[in-house]
Enzyme design. Structure first.
Site, PDB file in Angstrom:
ATOM      1  CB  SER A   1      -0.711  -0.985  -7.354  1.00 21.11           C
ATOM      2  OG  SER A   1      -1.702  -0.525  -8.236  1.00 21.11           O
TER       3      SER A   1
ATOM      4  CE  LYS B   1       2.590   3.433  -7.051  1.00 21.26           C
ATOM      5  NZ  LYS B   1       1.520   2.445  -6.777  1.00 21.26           N
TER       6      LYS B   1
ATOM      7  CB  SER C   1      -0.287   1.871 -10.222  1.00 26.57           C
ATOM      8  OG  SER C   1      -0.228   1.757  -8.796  1.00 26.57           O
TER       9      SER C   1
END
Lengths: 493, 493
Positions: free
Chosen positions: A180, A81, A156
């Site tokens: 997330s 990420k 997210s």
């Protein structure tokens, strides 16, 4: 060579083939990039692809495997990420304000993964600064759900979930502040695990809300999640909130037996407005655990969790308002230069560099911390946070794990909640209490539902355990997974 | 014109002192502490640069030095302390917030005793807390006329201790005495270099006046840009006069910050405090609450050196020194240690040695050091060398006058007094025979004073003694010279 395409392998399967020298890391890496070439155009899971680096790492991994020094992760392509700092590789946090930012150091988890033999295919798309539940808050455009390209992958960690679901990486790292990792895992039909707060070093994780953030894996199996967890967890002196505890060994001792495991089902998590298929799939999952020998208590109550969302939207923005203060264009990242004065340049840097949701949360947090409001908002939120923790503690006196839904709905359409922040915030209502209490939580596939247009959409179930008792959590998750075949589903791409 | 009875005003002063702690590394990272001449930005790392993703780690030594300071100024050390974020934007503030301490400082409720005009007075210490320093901005103009702001991040993250006094100070004289006393304490315990001109001790007096006998405080003005005790004294004097004039001309003192301009001999308004900054303090989520055990505090207390006041008393009791000598010796820890080491070398139960060591340290040695603007700890003279000199004096090997010359050689070159004496042939002439030759020469060459003496003007012998000493280059013992002179003068004509 296996009958299945290489990109469909789980991390464990790929590691086995590497171990038996049936494939090389370079083979797996080429397969991953072939898959990326095939589907990334329609998914947009990545912000930066690092093919040259990945192939170089793959060759190193092959040499290492040849020397018989491999770990389970050595040479298996993974994705990171873009909120996790990677030395020499651009790290944007999905924000315009860090568009040109290349970190001078590796996050603690990257150092650990490199030691384990990381092959990094790229940095994944995400809601800006990890603020969002759909991936649509990325400054670089949304990620699409591999199961339905007109739907969101959740957020997210949108790119990490989509990349793993679509076969562009065998595993990915995400970060989880209010769901997330778990919510996009559920919406993309993969496994997402948020470790206990303090298990994984946050050093090098760009902070959103420091007291809630935790790094964890997104994978295609429970065992894979345990393997990545073992590789990235452990005490780190550079993170003062890191727990001085031994990393548990979990992956090697997973068993398909839930006899004696006490399961609680907190009623408050089955919220109003929850889609029926979600409710029924989760209930079916719990019944499956019961069939595997677990003792299920369907009547657990955690009344204060009703306030968790409110608590979260005070604490997280408050911390974020300070954490994001450093982005002023003076030191790194995007910098506005056309202003009349230094102050104007600093203001305009933030005005143009941040997106709407980030600005909204900075303002929320600034307001909550302001003189005259602090006691009513921040301080009260901290008190309720303590209450929520205590209720979980009490529930765990008599239960080993709690089982809940992950998200009230499956993947929704792109744009559906974009103009209604409150509706968007409700996507995380089942995951937020877990961060508030610092517990470990895992999301794993437990069903599919059919949308009106005939699209099949994944549904996830969430398992929670006591702080630092990841072993019980993985035990339940693994036994359930092995008894079902939801994790064998692959999106029709 | 009418005259009214003049209102008398009382000055009220509280002082905030910032002192840079003498640690090896910075407050929250491993960067070594830069020296005054380190090139800009040479002592920086991702943490003190405020890069995305970094985390602070508490410098234990800085905490201990702060606690020791608290103990030295009679503070309570509460069992719990925490760090907080102080939020404000400024280009030299790398993270957009400063890690400081808000409501749970390391030390509180202390006092310091000062002496002004022979009167002892207690000044309350509200609190002593720990924080990090900011980077340093420099404003420079390019030859093209454009102006730039440059930032040196070396100072960012240096450990800074803030010592806040109660508004107990009533004059510029008391303020100066307070600052001097505080500097002495800080240096004694090795907490800080505490040099105001180097900027590692900075002070901000808050000054107000009120009609004598009135209870409520007047509007206070904060004074900045004070780089010496003299500045502090002058700035306070100026401020009291300014406020008095404002009030007497019917005005109102504005709440503001004023910067002292040494070149102008006055202060100028820097900013109005009408709109006080809201720093939005909240607990630093990246750091745990500090638990300060009583055992730790006591352990730190045992490491605390004897302070000046105690030493001063002991020097009088133990060595029979005058109050003045004891005070001068105890002024700095280095001087006091030098004294005690010199005395110990001559045998501790030797009051005469203590007195002579004190005389030399406070006399000749101090004179030479003052002339060079040097400190005793940097001198080539060691307690061993001084002790050797005192031995030579005690043994009568050299005269007092010779000793001064020898001491200066030791001071300049760091050589052994014995060697200096031997090499320059300065060994005292102790036998009357050796003196006789010089005495006879002097009697022959100075008929007038010889005549005067013989006619009963006893004073005249002083001149003759001086001439003999000159003739012997100071090596003759004065008592022997007088004895021989008298014999010769009183004997044959």
């Amino acid at each position: 060579m296996p009958s299945e395409p290489l990109h469909r392998l789980t991390l464990s399967e790929a590691a086995d083939l590497l171990h038996r020298r049936e494939v090389s890391s370079v083979d797996l890496t080429r397969a991953a990039f072939a898959r990326i070439a095939e589907v990334e155009g329609s998914i947009h899971a990545f912000l930066t692809l690092t093919e040259d680096l990945a192939l170089e790492q793959a060759r190193e991994a092959d040499a290492r495997i040849g020397r018989g020094e491999a770990t389970p992760l050595t040479g298996v392509p993974g994705a990171i990420k873009d909120v996790i700092c990677t030395k020499g590789v651009r790290t944007t946090c999905g924000s315009r304000i860090l568009e040109p930012y290349v970190p001078p150091y590796d996050a603690a988890v990257i150092t650990l993964l490199k030691e384990a033999g990381l092959v990094m295919v790229g940095k994944t798309n995400m809601d800006e600064f990890a603020m969002g539940s759909s991936g649509e808050n990325s400054a670089y455009g949304p990620t699409r759900n591999p199961w339905a390209l007109d739907r969101v992958p959740g957020g997210s960690s949108s790119g990490s979930a989509a990349a793993v679901a679509a076969g562009m990486a065998h595993y990915a790292l995400g970060s989880d502040t209010g769901g997330s990792i778990r919510q996009p895992a559920a919406l993309c039909g993969v496994v997402g695990f948020k470790p206990t707060y303090g298990r994984v070093s946050r050093y090098g994780l760009v902070a959103f809300a420091s007291s809630l953030d935790q790094i964890g894996p997104l994978t295609r199996s429970v065992r894979d999640a345990a393997l990545v967890f073992e590789a990235i967890s452990g005490y780190d002196a550079r993170d003062s909130t890191s727990a001085p505890l031994e990393t548990p060994r979990i992956a090697d001792s997973l068993k398909v037996d839930l006899r004696g495991l006490r399961v609680g089902v907190p009623q408050e998590f089955f919220v109003e407005g929850m889609v029926d298929s979600v409710r029924s799939s989760v209930e079916a999952a719990i019944q499956q655990m019961e069939a595997l020998g677990a003792e299920v208590d369907w009547e657990v109550s955690l009344p204060s969790t009703a306030h968790a969302l409110a608590v979260y939207y005070i604490i997280a923005p408050s911390e974020a308002s300070a954490n994001l203060a450093r982005y002023d264009g003076v030191k790194y990242g995007f910098s506005y230069h056309e202003g009349e004065s230094m102050w104007e340049n600093m203001e305009k840097t933030r005005q143009h560099g941040f997106g709407d949701e980030v600005k909204r949360r900075i303002m929320l947090g600034t307001y909550a911390l302001s003189a005259g409001y602090y006691d009513a908002y921040y301080l009260k939120a901290q008190k309720v946070r303590t209450l929520i923790r205590r209720e979980f503690d009490a529930a765990f006196q008599t239960h080993d794990i709690l089982v809940t839904p992950v998200s009230p709905t499956p993947a929704f359409h792109l744009g559906a909640k974009l103009d209604d922040p409150l509706q968007m915030y409700l996507s995380d209502i089942c995951t937020i209490p877990v961060n508030i209490a610092g517990l470990p939580g895992i999301s794993l596939p437990c069903g599919m539902m059919e949308a009106p247009d005939g699209t099949r959409l994944p549904i996830g179930v969430q398992i929670l355990a006591r702080p630092f008792d990841e072993a019980s959590l993985f035990r339940a998750a693994y036994a359930y997974e092995q008894a079902t075949d939801w994790h064998h589903q692959f999106p029709p791409l | 014109m009418t005259t009214t009875a003049a209102v008398r005003y009382e000055t009220v002063i509280g002082i905030e002192v910032h002192a840079q702690l003498l640690t090896l590394s910075k407050m929250f990272c491993a960067c070594p502490v830069p020296s005054l001449d380190s090139p800009p930005n040479s002592h920086v790392c991702p943490v003190c640069l405020g890069m995305p993703g970094v985390l602070p780690v508490i410098n234990k030594h800085a905490v201990e030095l702060t606690i020791m300071t608290g103990l030295a100024v009679n503070c309570d050390i509460p069992p719990e302390a925490k760090f907080d974020r102080k939020n404000y934007h400024y280009p030299d503030l790398m993270k957009g917030y400063q890690i400081s301490q808000y409501d749970l400082p390391l030390c509180k409720d202390g006092r310091l005793e000062i002496e002004v005009d022979g009167q002892t007075k207690r000044v309350g210490i509200t609190r002593v807390h720990l924080e990090e320093d900011t980077a340093k901005s420099m404003h420079v103009a390019a030859p093209t006329g454009e102006s730039y702001s440059l930032i040196d991040v070396n100072r960012s993250g240096l450990p800074l201790m803030e010592i806040v006094s109660e508004p107990d100070i009533r004059s510029a004289e008391e303020a100066r005495a307070y600052l001097q006393k505080l500097r002495q304490v800080l240096r004694y315990i090795g907490a800080s270099r505490a040099n105001m001109d180097e900027g590692n001790m900075r002070c901000e007096p808050n000054v107000s006046i009120r009609p004598l006998g009135s209870e409520p405080f007047g509007q206070k003005v904060e004074l900045k840009n004070i780089n010496s005790f003299k500045h502090a004294y002058d700035a306070i004097k100026y401020e009291v006069a300014r406020q008095t004039q404002v009030i007497e001309s019917g005005g109102r003192v504005a709440q503001e910050t004023r910067g002292w301009r040494e070149d102008l001999g006055q202060s100028v308004s820097q900013r109005s405090k009408e709109y006080a900054n809201d720093y939005r303090y909240f607990p630093e989520p990246d750091l745990p609450t500090l638990t300060i055990s009583r055992e730790w505090v006591e352990e730190i207390r045992t490491r605390m050196p004897e302070l000046a006041d105690a030493k001063e008393r002991r020097f009088q009791d133990q060595y029979g020194l005058s109050a003045y000598d004891a005070a001068v010796l105890a002024e700095t820890r280095a001087r006091a240690d030098f004294f005690e080491a010199s005395v110990a070398l001559g045998g501790n139960d030797n009051p005469a040695r203590a007195k002579s060591a004190a005389n030399w340290i406070n006399g000749e040695f101090a004179r030479l050091l003052n002339a060079d603007n040097a400190d005793i700890e940097d001198s080539k003279v060691t307690p061993e060398l001084l002790s050797e000199l005192l031995d030579l004096l005690d043994a009568g090997t050299i005269s007092g006058k010779t000793a001064k010359d020898v001491f200066e050689q030791v001071y300049r070159a760091g050589i052994s007094p014995k060697r200096a004496v031997q090499e320059s042939g300065l060994i005292q002439i102790t036998s009357a025979d050796e003196v006789s030759f010089a005495v006879e020469k002097v009697i022959q060459e100075h008929a007038k004073p010889v005549e005067d003496y013989r006619r009963g003007k006893e004073e005249a012998i002083k001149f003759l003694v001086g001439q003999v000493m000159r003739e012997t280059k100071g090596r003759a013992r004065p008592d022997i010279v007088i004895q021989v002179l008298k014999e010769k003068l009183n004997g044959s004509p």
